[in-house]
Design a protein around this motif. Structure first.
Motif, PDB file in Angstrom:
ATOM      1  N   ASP A 107       0.742  -0.901   0.188  1.00  0.00           N
ATOM      2  CA  ASP A 107      -0.089   0.212   0.522  1.00  0.00           C
ATOM      3  C   ASP A 107       0.907   1.324  -0.517  1.00  0.00           C
ATOM      4  OD1 ASP A 107      -1.546   1.643   0.957  1.00  0.00           O
ATOM      5  OD2 ASP A 107      -2.967   0.949   2.233  1.00  0.00           O
ATOM      6  N   GLN A 108       0.852   1.280  -0.866  1.00  0.00           N
ATOM      7  CA  GLN A 108       2.074   3.344  -0.981  1.00  0.00           C
ATOM      8  C   GLN A 108       1.625   4.569  -0.340  1.00  0.00           C
ATOM      9  OE1 GLN A 108       1.184   6.195  -3.897  1.00  0.00           O
ATOM     10  NE2 GLN A 108      -0.913   5.864  -4.095  1.00  0.00           N
ATOM     11  N   ARG A 109       0.423   4.021   0.709  1.00  0.00           N
ATOM     12  CA  ARG A 109       0.177   5.073   1.526  1.00  0.00           C
ATOM     13  C   ARG A 109       1.385   4.646   2.849  1.00  0.00           C
ATOM     14  NH1 ARG A 109      -6.092   4.656   1.016  1.00  0.00           N
ATOM     15  NH2 ARG A 109      -5.415   2.541   2.059  1.00  0.00           N
ATOM     16  N   THR A 140      -4.599   7.058  -2.559  1.00  0.00           N
ATOM     17  CA  THR A 140      -4.850   6.170  -2.351  1.00  0.00           C
ATOM     18  C   THR A 140      -4.386   4.804  -2.968  1.00  0.00           C
ATOM     19  OG1 THR A 140      -7.077   5.647  -3.968  1.00  0.00           O
ATOM     20  CG2 THR A 140      -5.761   6.358  -4.973  1.00  0.00           C
ATOM     21  N   SER A 141      -5.029   3.632  -2.783  1.00  0.00           N
ATOM     22  CA  SER A 141      -4.010   2.762  -3.317  1.00  0.00           C
ATOM     23  C   SER A 141      -5.534   1.118  -3.414  1.00  0.00           C
ATOM     24  CB  SER A 141      -3.826   1.952  -1.564  1.00  0.00           C
ATOM     25  OG  SER A 141      -3.131   0.566  -1.818  1.00  0.00           O
ATOM     26  N   LEU A 142      -4.634   0.663  -4.285  1.00  0.00           N
ATOM     27  CA  LEU A 142      -5.094  -0.909  -4.584  1.00  0.00           C
ATOM     28  C   LEU A 142      -5.723  -1.368  -3.527  1.00  0.00           C
ATOM     29  CD1 LEU A 142      -3.170  -1.256  -8.140  1.00  0.00           C
ATOM     30  CD2 LEU A 142      -5.100  -0.121  -8.315  1.00  0.00           C
ATOM     31  N   ILE A 143      -4.912  -1.345  -2.771  1.00  0.00           N
ATOM     32  CA  ILE A 143      -5.181  -2.302  -1.679  1.00  0.00           C
ATOM     33  C   ILE A 143      -6.741  -2.305  -1.145  1.00  0.00           C
ATOM     34  CG2 ILE A 143      -5.029  -0.947   0.381  1.00  0.00           C
ATOM     35  CD1 ILE A 143      -3.702  -4.637   0.454  1.00  0.00           C
ATOM     36  N   GLN A 144      -7.250  -1.803  -1.422  1.00  0.00           N
ATOM     37  CA  GLN A 144      -8.810  -0.829  -1.485  1.00  0.00           C
ATOM     38  C   GLN A 144     -10.000  -1.782  -2.501  1.00  0.00           C
ATOM     39  OE1 GLN A 144      -7.946   3.170  -0.532  1.00  0.00           O
ATOM     40  NE2 GLN A 144      -9.848   2.845  -2.044  1.00  0.00           N
TER      41      GLN A 144
END
Lengths: 423, 423, 423
Positions: free
Chosen positions: A288-290, B291-295
């Motif tokens: 997760d880039q965050r 924002t992240s693709l982990i979502q």
């Protein structure tokens, strides 16, 4: 192949620097591959094949090794554009006598036969190490690894602590810990004692680092804030707050022991485990880039004596890393990890570090390899990029002479690791 | 203009590959422009002119088209540094006979006259398509689009679902849905029925994809977690939790229908709508890099049969995308979208994908165009960057022959789209 | 040194453009350095030396200046790879007659002597300004700076408002404010009055901007949402909500005064203060990449008349900045700040802005300098990068002639600042 003449010359000089590889997953009892199956069983190839459409049935361990290899080679033309394919091609050429431009499924039997032939030679491990010009390789040992039966001067032990921080709630882990240390953890004092015993054991066996991989949202905080009690009394709790406090507390305890035992702490920051649930073995984790190094603010402030060798997973966070290492004396930039270990991100991240961080505080690269054969192509990828940067930004612009540029590379590939890890 | 000889040669070969353009906003009933006003009415020009100081009064639809054009051209010298200006210059040269180096307000009448002349030719659409070497173009159709009166082999329908997910609470949308499907949605079953009817209608008319654009904080979750009830019973609720659950639930229902009807799902992730409230039409939206693709973890895991063609808005998130596509078999990298569609980010993002993602899983580019004339300059921008990367990283380094490099480009520009979207 | 001939020619032309430096920390009463201690006392050198292992004891102000310099030079070979070392080498060559390729501790006495000799010349300030080709330099003045005794045409005052927004709860700040304005702030009205008096004072003395640096999580919101009361009644409150509302409210009040007084507002977004608590003076601040310009949405919408000159700390956020400036008429891209002010990030960020933002809305660079001698090497670093981008992306590709490229550079280095700040 480097096109630029100066970069090629620098590369060729840089290749003469004997490597200290400060992070790998090598098994010192079976360091080199035994067949092509060990090479193509590396998760990079299983996950790329699977991502490109291969069913995992082809990886079944009951299948003949040759057939697992054949399946992956069959899918390889779907990812012959990748950096990872490039590593394999280089291994085939350097170690298996492959002469072609392109590996395809048709090469399966010839390559497999060649691999069985060369890898069964008695001195294969020596051969690979010599050709790869590696002097020392760091391991990643579970806390209950006996660390016996191998040359710890060549294969340097390193205490991996993921299980302690993230899975101490599992009774199996507690039992392993009891077996390894003679201490059945039941309260804060016994936990402290068990950890001390691990550090004593590891350092007595020549361990030179403690290491851990951390999820993006992990934020360590001081043991005093956690309260000693939470370390163990909450072991059985599955409440999120308890888990978080327990993990933070155990992590903090490890940092205290790194300080006491004089071990650098490798922080590999940013991995989310099991994101792709049906992924191949070791091919399920993402990020997760965050995430931010600000989460480590208190840690870096509290332990000025501990060198924190930090790896990150994204190029965005690399800018933080370069900046934190520029400011904090105890933050070291470390390698190019996993999803950041492809040429375009290496080039960008390496350049930023080279422009902003004291050269004595950078660990240029590590192989992260499971088998010795991967050290050569991975380091070559890095060395080429480094050589091009040195050519363009240092030698051509008159900042460094060629000799100075090579000395800089020596710090990144060898001397900094030797000094920081005290090997 | 490419300076590098090898890149130029590759570019020129790549231009011969007939394009499948897998995402546009073309109106198939008026695909080509009718005058320069259609060209310069593209939001890129209205927003850059406005950003550079032009009052929106000059865009009033009651003004003569020529005067709207004149106003934008007058401000163009304030943004003749941009990539978007470059597209316009190329259109003027390729389609309007412009011979100069630089377009200024002085060229207004000549260009406008030329546009009226050529664009009124009966076969203008054919001419543009032929010169642009486009074979198929995907549309973005509202759910109640009748999909009649055009050649769906050339203009491929695609079901846009933003209104269903994000605006089903509006009674106008419910009414449009009732009109389109004959179903007045009042509970979960009727909603499911209505959606099924949409998918039946669209696939019967040759639709090959479902698409949606999503805000940075959107996180789909399983219908079972949402509870069927929330899908509709909360339609009138404006409580944030209800809205979130409803949106997640409807989205999930769409993914289920993509699976059932065999349609890939285009996810265009990251846009915040109406950020600049007084912006020009279509020039109000921006993004939040956090924002992240982990979502999308649960989504990607639950629907392995659905190809998710993912577009992102920032280069930071592109590193996630390349990594997720490397790991998840059903995640496809798709184009270079909007704020990422400028050369420096295309180059960086494209390089990362090419080094990390199986080549069969990359949709290189789409035009996102509203008018056919933009396909040529936008694709040329991409093709030049691609040609340079192929020259530097593949052909010169000996990874690919020139022929292999062109074949790779063919996957990115045509064959992957054909296979993935089944056209 | 630029290798590329065309870039070198452009660079040399660009260097003839007289600079307007729109952000510095110059003290107009002691603008130039008085010895090498002023140069190497710049936080870049103290923090890099300290990061590389130097104890802060060596910076003690009771030590002889020469010994502080000697200590830093002794550590300099540990960071002679950095961009900041490059600035110093250029200063030594340009201003201190240094002829070598490399500065080492051995050069300490000769350089120190040379610095004392030249910097004590009566016209040293003039000499530096002339050689640096600087016409105007913006200051960063505390709100109670009398702004007397210097040429405000050359040194342009700028109202720094960090203390007002973030430290108005300190009684010392309230007292300074009372002393500066004659107003003892006790309620919303008196606060408004005090701020008005500051703006009157500053603009009467030729101030041309208001400026503030902001932490990553700062999000301004409308005064009407805050409630006037909170501005002051909560001054003594240390509840987090009260502090947040107070800061947002005061910030909003400043924006209102920028509008009324016609001043652009410099927003320097993203710095966390005192992250490294034991860091050297000015070497303690870092950032958190997780911040977004979406936090400024309401501000940008509410104050269309105020030019917001935005600086950011990370390359990730630069993509947001380029996009926000492309859309919002009142958002200006401004310089390359602090941790983003190293060549690899400048190149990337500059290229993105140049490709996406109207050229009239970009403030190319500022020195951020504390002493005049740094303007030259910092601007040269930027000018070289700019020249290379113009050569590669504009002149060679035929987008601009060389003359047009230089005119573009003139906007970035001079004319945009003059127009936007009305100097």
């Amino acid at each position: 192949m480097l096109i630029d003449r100066l970069a090629r010359d620098l590369y060729s000089e840089i290749c003469h620097i004997p490597l200290v590889d400060p992070h790998s997953h090598i098994n010192p009892h079976a360091a080199a591959s035994r067949s092509l199956d060990d090479i193509l069983g590396y998760h990079y190839y299983t996950e790329l094949s699977h991502s490109a459409g291969m069913s995992q049935d082809h990886l079944d361990e009951d299948l003949p090794a040759r057939e697992r290899v054949r399946a992956i080679l069959k899918y390889m033309d779907r990812f012959d554009n990748t950096a990872q394919y490039g590593w394999f091609l280089e291994i085939a050429r350097a170690f298996l006598g492959f002469m072609g431009d392109h590996v395809t499924a048709d090469d399966c039997d010839a390559l497999f036969d060649a691999s069985e032939r060369v890898m069964s030679e008695a001195d294969w491990e020596e051969t690979v190490l010599r050709r790869s010009n590696v002097e020392q390789i760091f391991l990643t040992n579970e806390f209950d690894d006996p660390l016996d039966g191998f040359d710890t001067a060549r294969f340097v032990p390193c205490l991996r602590t993921d299980d302690l921080v993230f899975r101490l709630g599992d009774s199996a882990v507690l039992e392993r810990l009891a077996k390894a240390t003679g201490v059945m953890v039941g309260d804060a004092d016994s936990l402290r004692l068990a950890i001390r015993k691990l550090f004593e054991h590891f350092t007595s066996k020549g361990a030179k680092a403690c290491a851990i991989s951390l999820p993006p949202n992990f934020a360590p905080y001081a043991l005093s804030d956690v309260g000693q009690g939470v370390l163990v009394e909450s072991l059985s709790s599955t409440a999120e707050d308890d888990i978080e406090a327990r993990q933070a507390g155990i992590f903090w305890l490890l940092a205290e022991h790194c300080r006491e035992f004089g071990l650098p702490f490798d922080l590999m920051i940013g991995v989310n485990r099991r994101v792709y649930e049906d992924g191949v073995y070791q091919g399920q984790d993402l990020f997760d880039q965050r995430t931010s190094l600000i989460q480590y603010r208190e840690l870096f402030n509290t332990f000025p004596e501990v060198p924190f060798c930090v790896s990150v997973l994204s190029s965005g966070q690399n800018q933080e890393l370069a900046s934190y290492s520029w400011i904090f004396p105890n933050v070291i930039t470390s390698g190019h990890w996993w999803y950041s270990n492809i040429p375009t991100y290496i080039a960008q991240d390496c350049r930023a570090r080279i422009q902003a961080v004291p050269k004595t505080k950078q660990i240029g690269y590590y192989s992260d390899a499971y088998k010795l054969e991967f050290i050569l192509p991975k380091y070559n990828m890095y060395r080429k990029i480094l050589a091009q940067i040195l050519a363009d930004d240092f030698v051509r612009t008159g900042v460094y002479s060629e000799t100075q540029a090579i000395e800089f590379a020596r710090l990144l590939l060898r001397d900094n690791a030797r000094r920081i890890f005290n090997v």
